[in-house]
Design a protein around this motif. Structure first.
Motif, short mmCIF file in Angstrom:
data_model
loop_
_atom_site.label_atom_id
_atom_site.label_comp_id
_atom_site.label_asym_id
_atom_site.label_seq_id
_atom_site.Cartn_x
_atom_site.Cartn_y
_atom_site.Cartn_z
N GLU A 264 40.16 58.05 37.33
CA GLU A 264 40.24 58.35 38.76
C GLU A 264 41.41 57.66 39.43
O GLU A 264 41.95 58.14 40.43
N THR A 265 41.83 56.52 38.88
CA THR A 265 42.95 55.79 39.46
C THR A 265 44.28 56.44 39.10
O THR A 265 45.31 56.16 39.70
N LYS A 266 44.25 57.34 38.13
CA LYS A 266 45.43 58.09 37.69
C LYS A 266 46.57 57.17 37.26
O LYS A 266 47.66 57.19 37.83
N LEU A 267 46.27 56.38 36.23
CA LEU A 267 47.33 55.57 35.64
C LEU A 267 48.33 56.47 34.93
O LEU A 267 47.98 57.54 34.44
N GLU A 268 49.57 56.00 34.87
CA GLU A 268 50.62 56.81 34.26
C GLU A 268 51.46 55.97 33.33
O GLU A 268 51.51 54.73 33.43
N ALA A 269 52.15 56.64 32.41
CA ALA A 269 53.01 55.96 31.45
C ALA A 269 54.06 55.12 32.18
O ALA A 269 54.63 55.55 33.18
N GLY A 270 54.28 53.92 31.66
CA GLY A 270 55.30 53.04 32.21
C GLY A 270 54.85 52.16 33.35
O GLY A 270 55.62 51.32 33.82
N GLN A 271 53.64 52.31 33.83
CA GLN A 271 53.18 51.52 34.97
C GLN A 271 52.81 50.09 34.56
O GLN A 271 52.54 49.79 33.40
N ARG A 272 52.79 49.22 35.58
CA ARG A 272 52.40 47.81 35.42
C ARG A 272 51.01 47.65 36.02
O ARG A 272 50.82 47.92 37.22
N ILE A 273 50.07 47.21 35.20
CA ILE A 273 48.67 47.16 35.60
C ILE A 273 48.13 45.73 35.51
O ILE A 273 48.32 45.05 34.49
N LEU A 274 47.45 45.29 36.55
CA LEU A 274 46.72 44.03 36.53
C LEU A 274 45.23 44.34 36.47
O LEU A 274 44.71 45.07 37.31
N VAL A 275 44.54 43.81 35.46
CA VAL A 275 43.09 43.99 35.33
C VAL A 275 42.43 42.64 35.59
O VAL A 275 42.51 41.73 34.77
N ALA A 276 41.79 42.50 36.75
CA ALA A 276 41.14 41.25 37.13
C ALA A 276 39.68 41.26 36.69
O ALA A 276 39.04 42.31 36.66
N GLY B 196 33.43 43.33 38.75
CA GLY B 196 33.74 41.91 38.87
C GLY B 196 33.68 41.36 40.28
O GLY B 196 33.70 40.14 40.48
N LEU B 197 33.58 42.24 41.29
CA LEU B 197 33.65 41.77 42.67
C LEU B 197 32.55 40.77 43.00
O LEU B 197 32.78 39.81 43.73
N TRP B 198 31.34 40.98 42.46
CA TRP B 198 30.21 40.12 42.82
C TRP B 198 30.41 38.70 42.31
O TRP B 198 29.79 37.76 42.84
#
Length: 286
Positions: free
Chosen positions: A30-42, A111-113
Motif C-alpha cells: 500500500e505504501t508503493k515502494l519503488e526500486a532505488g528508494q531509501r527506506i527506514l524501518v523503525a 511498533g507505535l504502542w
C-alpha cells in the motif's frame, strides 16, 4: 539496551511472524515502494517487512532497519544476510533515530504502542523525509471483544488484576490518527483497515504461543505455570475448550501520511496524491 522482547524473540519468530507477515506485506504494498528508494524501518522486530522492502527497492535502493531489542536486530540481520540483501543495514537504535536520511519512506509495523514519545518519533521521521517522502504505519485495531487476544487479557484481569496491563493497542480511529500525524506536522492521506486469518489447531496452542510475545512473556514469568493455568482454564471456557480450533480475522489499521503540500505515491491510485496543507482538507489526485 536489553529489552523484554529479547527473551521472546526466537519464539516470536517461530509462532507469530508467519501469521503476521501478510499484514507486513500489505503495508509495503500500500505504501508503493519503488526500486532505488531509501527506506527506514523503525521498530523492525525480526524484519519480515524489512525483507519485503529490500526485495522491492532492489540493489539500487537502501533499507535501514532499527529496533531497541538486540536479539530482534540480530535475527533481522541474520535473515537479511541469509537472503543476501547487501542493501540492508540493521542498527540497534531508538525509534526516533531517523539518521541516515533523507528517506523516501519511513515504515513502522505494529511498533507505535511501544514508543513512549510517539509524537517525538513521528516528528523525527517527518523531518528526515525527502520532499515527496511518506510515513506509513500499521497498528492493531479497532479492537473486537471476541478477539482471542482481548479475551485472554480479560481473563488475566479477572483472576490476576494486579498483573493486568493496558491493551498494547493504540487508538486507531481515523480522526485520532489524523491528529497524531498533525501533531507531528504531517498530514494523513490514507486510512484503511485490513484483515487476514489467524488460525490455531487448538486453543491451547494459541494460549501457549502468547508466552512468545511481550508483555505476556513477563507476566508468565512472574505468575508461574500454576497460576497461569487458572487463567488458561478461564480462557478455554470462553472459546469452547482447550482443543477447540481458533480462527479469526483481526483488524489492523494502516495509515499513510506525507509532508503538507507535497505529492506522494500510494497504491491503488491512478495518480499521485497531493497532500493538503490545511487541517481537515482532503487529498487530491493529479
Amino acid at each position: 539496551m536489553a529489552t523484554p522482547w529479547d527473551r521472546a524473540a526466537r519464539g516470536y519468530v517461530e509462532e507469530w511472524v508467519p501469521r503476521f507477515t501478510p499484514y507486513h506485506l500489505d503495508l509495503v504494498h500500500e505504501t508503493k515502494l519503488e526500486a532505488g528508494q531509501r527506506i527506514l524501518v523503525a521498530c523492525c522486530g525480526p524484519g519480515s517487512e524489512v525483507l519485503a522492502a529490500a526485495r522491492t527497492v532492489g540493489e539500487t535502493g537502501r533499507v535501514r532497519a532499527t529496533d531497541r531489542s538486540p536479539e530482534m536486530i540480530n535475527i533481522c540481520r541474520e535473515l537479511a544476510e541469509k537472503a543476501e540483501f547487501a542493501n540492508v543495514q540493521c542498527d540497534l537504535a531508538d525509534a526516533s533515530d531517523a539518521s541516515g536520511g533523507l528517506w523516501d519512506v519511513v515504515v513502522c509495523a505494529f511498533g507505535l504502542w511501544q514508543i513512549e514519545d510517539r509524537a517525538g518519533a513521528l516528528t523525527a521521521w517527518g523531518r528526515a523525509l525527502a520532499s515527496s517522502g511518506k510515513v506509513a504505519v500499521m497498528t492493531w485495531g479497532p479492537p473486537e471483544e471476541d478477539d482471542p487476544f482481548e479475551r485472554a487479557g480479560s481473563c488475566l484481569e479477572h483472576l490476576e488484576p494486579e498483573f493486568a496491563r493496558p491493551s498494547p493497542r493504540i487508538l486507531s480511529q481515523r480522526d485520532v490518527m489524523a491528529q497524531m500525524f498533525e501533531d507531528a506536522q504531517l498530514t494523513m492521506v490514507r486510512h484503511t483497515v485490513v484483515r487476514h486469518t489467524l488460525a490455531f489447531k487448538r486453543a491451547e496452542d494459541f494460549f501457549h504461543a502468547l508466552r512468545e510475545t511481550y508483555p505476556w512473556c513477563d507476566i508468565w514469568e512472574q505468575l508461574g505455570d500454576a497460576r497461569m493455568s487458572r487463567v488458561a482454564a478461564r480462557f478455554y471456557g470462553l472459546v469452547g475448550g482447550p482443543d477447540a480450533p481458533l480462527s479469526w480475522d483481526p483488524p489492523a489499521t494502516l495509515a499513510i501520511a506525507g509532508l503538507p503540500g507535497s505529492e506522494i505515491e500510494v497504491a491503488s491510485r491512478r495518480a499521485s496524491v497531493h497532500v493538503p496543507i490545511s487541517k481537515g482538507s482532503s487529498p487530491t489526485l493529479k
